[in-house]
Design an enzyme around this catalytic site. Sequence first.
Site, short mmCIF file in Angstrom:
data_model
loop_
_atom_site.label_atom_id
_atom_site.label_comp_id
_atom_site.label_asym_id
_atom_site.label_seq_id
_atom_site.Cartn_x
_atom_site.Cartn_y
_atom_site.Cartn_z
N GLY A 114 -0.43 -1.59 8.19
CA GLY A 114 -1.46 -2.37 7.92
C GLY A 114 -1.28 -3.31 6.83
O GLY A 114 -1.80 -4.29 6.45
N GLU A 119 -1.58 -1.04 -0.36
CA GLU A 119 -2.43 -0.25 0.90
C GLU A 119 -3.45 -1.39 1.51
O GLU A 119 -3.81 -2.07 0.82
CB GLU A 119 -2.99 1.04 0.42
CG GLU A 119 -4.02 1.52 1.46
CD GLU A 119 -3.26 2.13 2.54
OE1 GLU A 119 -2.71 1.41 3.35
OE2 GLU A 119 -3.77 3.37 2.87
N ASP A 120 -3.72 -1.32 2.79
CA ASP A 120 -4.48 -2.44 3.33
C ASP A 120 -5.86 -2.00 2.96
O ASP A 120 -6.68 -2.86 2.48
CB ASP A 120 -4.24 -2.57 4.80
CG ASP A 120 -4.26 -1.24 5.62
OD1 ASP A 120 -4.67 -0.12 4.85
OD2 ASP A 120 -4.20 -1.17 6.81
N ASP A 136 -10.04 4.13 2.72
CA ASP A 136 -11.31 4.69 3.38
C ASP A 136 -11.73 6.08 2.95
O ASP A 136 -12.26 6.14 1.97
CB ASP A 136 -10.97 4.85 4.90
CG ASP A 136 -12.08 5.10 5.84
OD1 ASP A 136 -12.64 4.12 6.35
OD2 ASP A 136 -12.25 6.18 5.98
N LYS A 165 -13.51 1.40 0.83
CA LYS A 165 -14.90 1.73 1.06
C LYS A 165 -15.37 2.78 0.20
O LYS A 165 -15.25 3.92 0.51
CB LYS A 165 -14.87 2.34 2.59
CG LYS A 165 -14.47 1.32 3.65
CD LYS A 165 -14.42 1.65 4.97
CE LYS A 165 -13.89 0.86 5.92
NZ LYS A 165 -13.65 1.48 7.24
N PHE A 170 -16.03 -1.12 10.16
CA PHE A 170 -14.66 -0.91 10.74
C PHE A 170 -14.42 -2.54 10.64
O PHE A 170 -15.12 -3.41 11.22
CB PHE A 170 -14.68 -0.63 12.01
CG PHE A 170 -13.33 -0.47 12.53
CD1 PHE A 170 -12.27 0.64 12.05
CD2 PHE A 170 -12.46 -1.24 13.39
CE1 PHE A 170 -10.95 0.80 12.38
CE2 PHE A 170 -11.25 -1.15 13.87
CZ PHE A 170 -10.72 0.02 13.17
N ASP A 222 -5.48 -3.35 11.99
CA ASP A 222 -5.47 -3.55 13.80
C ASP A 222 -6.70 -2.64 14.19
O ASP A 222 -7.26 -1.85 13.56
CB ASP A 222 -4.12 -2.78 14.19
CG ASP A 222 -4.16 -1.10 14.02
OD1 ASP A 222 -4.51 -0.78 12.83
OD2 ASP A 222 -3.86 -0.50 15.08
N ARG A 226 -3.42 -7.61 14.18
CA ARG A 226 -2.78 -7.33 12.99
C ARG A 226 -2.79 -9.16 12.34
O ARG A 226 -2.68 -9.51 11.30
CB ARG A 226 -1.67 -6.60 12.90
CG ARG A 226 -1.76 -5.32 12.90
CD ARG A 226 -0.63 -4.69 12.64
NE ARG A 226 -0.45 -3.34 13.20
CZ ARG A 226 -1.08 -2.28 12.58
NH1 ARG A 226 -1.62 -2.47 11.38
NH2 ARG A 226 -0.89 -0.91 13.00
P1 5GP Z 1 -7.99 6.95 4.75
O1 5GP Z 1 -6.57 7.55 4.58
O2 5GP Z 1 -8.20 6.37 3.31
O3 5GP Z 1 -9.17 7.48 5.24
O4 5GP Z 1 -7.49 5.79 5.68
C1 5GP Z 1 -6.58 4.78 5.44
C2 5GP Z 1 -6.08 4.24 6.65
O5 5GP Z 1 -7.04 4.20 7.77
C3 5GP Z 1 -5.87 2.80 6.31
O6 5GP Z 1 -4.46 2.43 5.88
C4 5GP Z 1 -5.94 2.08 7.78
O7 5GP Z 1 -4.70 2.17 8.63
C5 5GP Z 1 -7.05 2.96 8.39
N1 5GP Z 1 -8.37 2.27 8.22
C6 5GP Z 1 -9.50 2.78 7.49
N2 5GP Z 1 -10.58 2.06 7.74
C7 5GP Z 1 -10.02 1.12 8.65
C8 5GP Z 1 -10.81 -0.28 9.00
O8 5GP Z 1 -12.16 -0.27 8.60
N3 5GP Z 1 -10.25 -0.81 9.76
C9 5GP Z 1 -8.90 -0.57 10.32
N4 5GP Z 1 -8.50 -1.51 10.96
N5 5GP Z 1 -8.38 0.48 9.79
C10 5GP Z 1 -8.85 0.99 8.98
#
Ligand code: 5GP
Length: 181
Positions: free
Chosen positions: A48, A102-103, A106, A134, A156, A163, A169
Amino acid sequence: MRTIEEQGHIFEEWITPAQIAAEIQPVADRINEDYKTKSPLFVVVLNGAFIFAADLVRRFNGRCKITFVRVKSYEGMTSTGEIRFIVPLQQNIEGRDIIVVEDIVDTGLTIHHLKQYLLDQGAASVRVAALLCKPDKLQFADAEPDYVVRRITNEFVIGYGLDLEGFTRNLDAIYKIKEQS
Ligand code: 5GP
């Protein structure tokens, strides 16, 4: 306003390409300031973050190296609660000052584990630059990004590297979900 349909959901354009570019610049300025006497290693979290990383590193003025890891924590639109290394780190990072790119942060699970992994591998320092965060969903205090382009609510989002099931993407803007069908 542009809209697209993906996997039965309607998404509407939310953060335009011009807004993204304008908001990345102050983050790049801070990184330039913080790392002006260092040669950081950017660790880009695939898939991402590849577009954000391309824009961010081209605004970095100093010497640096760039490498990639690939981890996965999401299936569809839901966090699985664990991370898997699909492409592990390819180089020795001992003593390096690392900026993880990082993209989106979350729950913070990905960053929490990745930071620990990089420190275990001997990194001198690890900071995180995230396109989006977030804050309301963050579950790991150490996963709060050091540099964030934009903090968002619990929606989301797709596009600009992000993606849905591997698609979207390539969209040049960030889109958020409009309605579910
Ligand atoms: P975490 O490990 O912080 O819960 O999640 C990180 C990863 O979850 C991000 O790198 C991404 O790949 C995915 N992710 C979390 N929220 C979103 C979102 O709103 N949209 C998309 N496309 N991916 C997300």
